[in-house]
Design an enzyme around this catalytic site. Structure first.
Site, PDB file in Angstrom:
ATOM      1  N   SER A 330      53.528  56.611  -3.623  1.00 19.87           N
ATOM      2  CA  SER A 330      53.850  57.181  -2.374  1.00 19.87           C
ATOM      3  C   SER A 330      53.517  55.936  -1.111  1.00 19.87           C
ATOM      4  CB  SER A 330      52.575  57.996  -2.251  1.00 19.87           C
ATOM      5  OG  SER A 330      52.952  59.139  -0.833  1.00 19.87           O
ATOM      6  N   LYS A 355      57.446  57.400  -6.095  1.00 15.01           N
ATOM      7  CA  LYS A 355      57.539  58.504  -5.434  1.00 15.01           C
ATOM      8  C   LYS A 355      57.882  58.768  -3.870  1.00 15.01           C
ATOM      9  CE  LYS A 355      53.905  62.638  -4.596  1.00 15.01           C
ATOM     10  NZ  LYS A 355      54.828  62.868  -2.612  1.00 15.01           N
ATOM     11  N   GLN A 359      55.857  66.242   0.322  1.00  8.89           N
ATOM     12  CA  GLN A 359      55.359  67.618   0.656  1.00  8.89           C
ATOM     13  C   GLN A 359      54.440  67.858   1.827  1.00  8.89           C
ATOM     14  OE1 GLN A 359      54.669  65.389  -2.450  1.00  8.89           O
ATOM     15  NE2 GLN A 359      56.527  66.130  -3.000  1.00  8.89           N
TER      16      GLN A 359
END
Length: 425
Positions: A330, A355, A359
């Protein structure tokens, strides 16, 4: 005795690694905190409550105004099923149970590995590491295989460390109350209610009970560590970042400036094991290295793709190496690929997690849900999702490191030092 201690330390380290790796695989996020399966003392509880969900189910006027015909029919289908169950199910069932089930079902239907619905009953509150500061005693706990409350981590300079609490201790009493076999959430809630009071934790260590007095305090968690390493007459700065919390940028900036003042010739940024964190944090950190002519990432939604630039004033000119592994995810990946594409840094280690999604967290009465709403792309438009970032120089840690972790046995760090000491001669 010495061998017994080594075995205990090794078991504790393996437990911690397995637990954190399990949490990372489930909960990588970009700009919101990720959830863990362990409860943590001193967590921040978010209490915003929204009651729109029931309105969507039963407010026909709202439905008529805000959704198209197809959506209205779908919502009517849900409402009809809801009412049929309420009228005809052979046992009593409350509204909240049915609504929770409906939201959980929608999250599952997305096929999104990061979509989830957490109710007040099953929610683990936000991870304090992402907050960067909190009020608590500074320990992370979990229920072990025997369902005992075991201390996983004791934070540095925390009230718990000052009181003599150690990782591996089993908590058996809170004041005079027996808490054996209790859930960690219940223990967290009980300690949270004590506020400014001193209290006693009775722990079991090596078969011996110890009573330790502790008090909740405001704590800032360190997520950055640094040192200067000399190699071949070169000064190589080393910055390790464990997570991108709300406090990470200020800690990183301060330690980077200290290394630069000491005459640093090059820099290693270590994001191994870093599962990510806040998007704003990594944006601010990248702006310390790149001026505002540089794109640092792109965000893609259904409608458009938007580029985001650095807010920095200057671009640094010393060589940078980023250390990565399969748990670098991330925000760690955003930092890595932005510095590779826009700065010319290289990465050493293993391919990252992969990733490339963002979200968003929404709150409804009695719970919270999140799902993927966006993709993030590299400055040049590359999407690393489920692929990760392949290192420029691949190096695998061998058994000598895992049996005796140190700078000397860390093959990835040693390769970075070798590369930079040669490059800056």
């Amino acid at each position: 005795m010495e061998k017994k201690q080594e075995t205990k330390e090794k078991k504790k380290k393996e437990t911690k690694i397995k637990k954190k790796e399990s949490n990372k695989k489930r909960n990588k996020n970009d700009n919101i905190p990720f959830f863990k399966t362990s409860d943590t003392l001193g967590l921040v509880v978010i209490t915003c409550v929204v009651s729109l969900f029931m309105g969507y189910f039963f407010g026909t006027k709202i439905i008529a105004k805000q959704v198209d015909q197809e959506q209205a029919e779908a919502l009517q289908k849900i409402a009809s099923t809801f009412q049929d169950i309420k009228d005809n199910y052979y046992e009593e069932v409350d509204n909240e149970t049915l609504v929770d089930g409906a939201i959980s079902g929608m999250m599952a239907a997305l096929g999104d590995p990061y979509a989830t619905y957490l109710t007040d009953d099953n929610s683990n509150t936000f991870d304090i590491e992402l907050q960067g500061s909190y009020e608590g005693i500074g320990i992370e706990v979990y229920n072990n295989e025997e369902n005992e409350i075991e201390i996983l981590t004791v934070f540095t300079d925390s009230p718990a460390e000052k009181a003599g609490i150690k990782a591996g201790d089993l908590i058996i009493k809170l004041n005079d109350e027996d808490v054996r076999k209790k859930s960690t959430k219940k223990l967290v809630d009980k300690i949270a209610k004590l506020k400014d009071q001193e209290f006693t934790l009775t722990v079991l260590r090596d078969g011996e009970e110890k009573e330790l007095t502790v008090k909740r305090e405001y704590i800032e968690i360190s997520s950055v560590s640094s040192e200067m390493i000399e190699r071949n007459n070169q000064k190589i700065g080393y910055l390790s970042v464990s997570i991108f919390s709300q406090k990470t940028t200020s800690q990183f900036k301060k330690q980077l400036e200290e290394l630069e003042k000491k005459g640093m010739d090059s820099l290693i940024i270590d994001v191994r094991g870093n599962s990510g964190g806040h998007l704003t944090t990594v944006t601010d950190m990248l702006s310390l290295f790149l001026d505002d002519s540089h794109v640092i990432y792109q965000i893609q939604t259904k409608e458009k793709t938007e580029k985001f630039k650095s807010t920095g004033k200057t671009t640094k000119d010393y060589p940078i190496v980023i250390l990565t592994d399969s748990s670098s995810a991330s925000a760690s990946e955003l930092l890595t690929i932005a510095l590779k594409e826009e700065y010319g840094a290289i990465s050493i280690g293993r391919t990252t997690y992969g990733k490339g999604t963002v979200q968003e967290l929404k709150t409804v009465e009695g719970g919270e849900y999140k799902f993927t709403t966006k993709k993030w792309l590299s400055p040049k438009g590359n999407w690393i999702n489920e692929k990760g970032i392949t290192p420029d120089i691949e190096v695998t840690l061998d058994e000598s490191y895992y049996s005796n972790p140190s700078k000397e046995t860390d093959a990835q760090l040693q390769k970075a030092l070798e590369y930079l000491s040669e490059k800056t001669k």
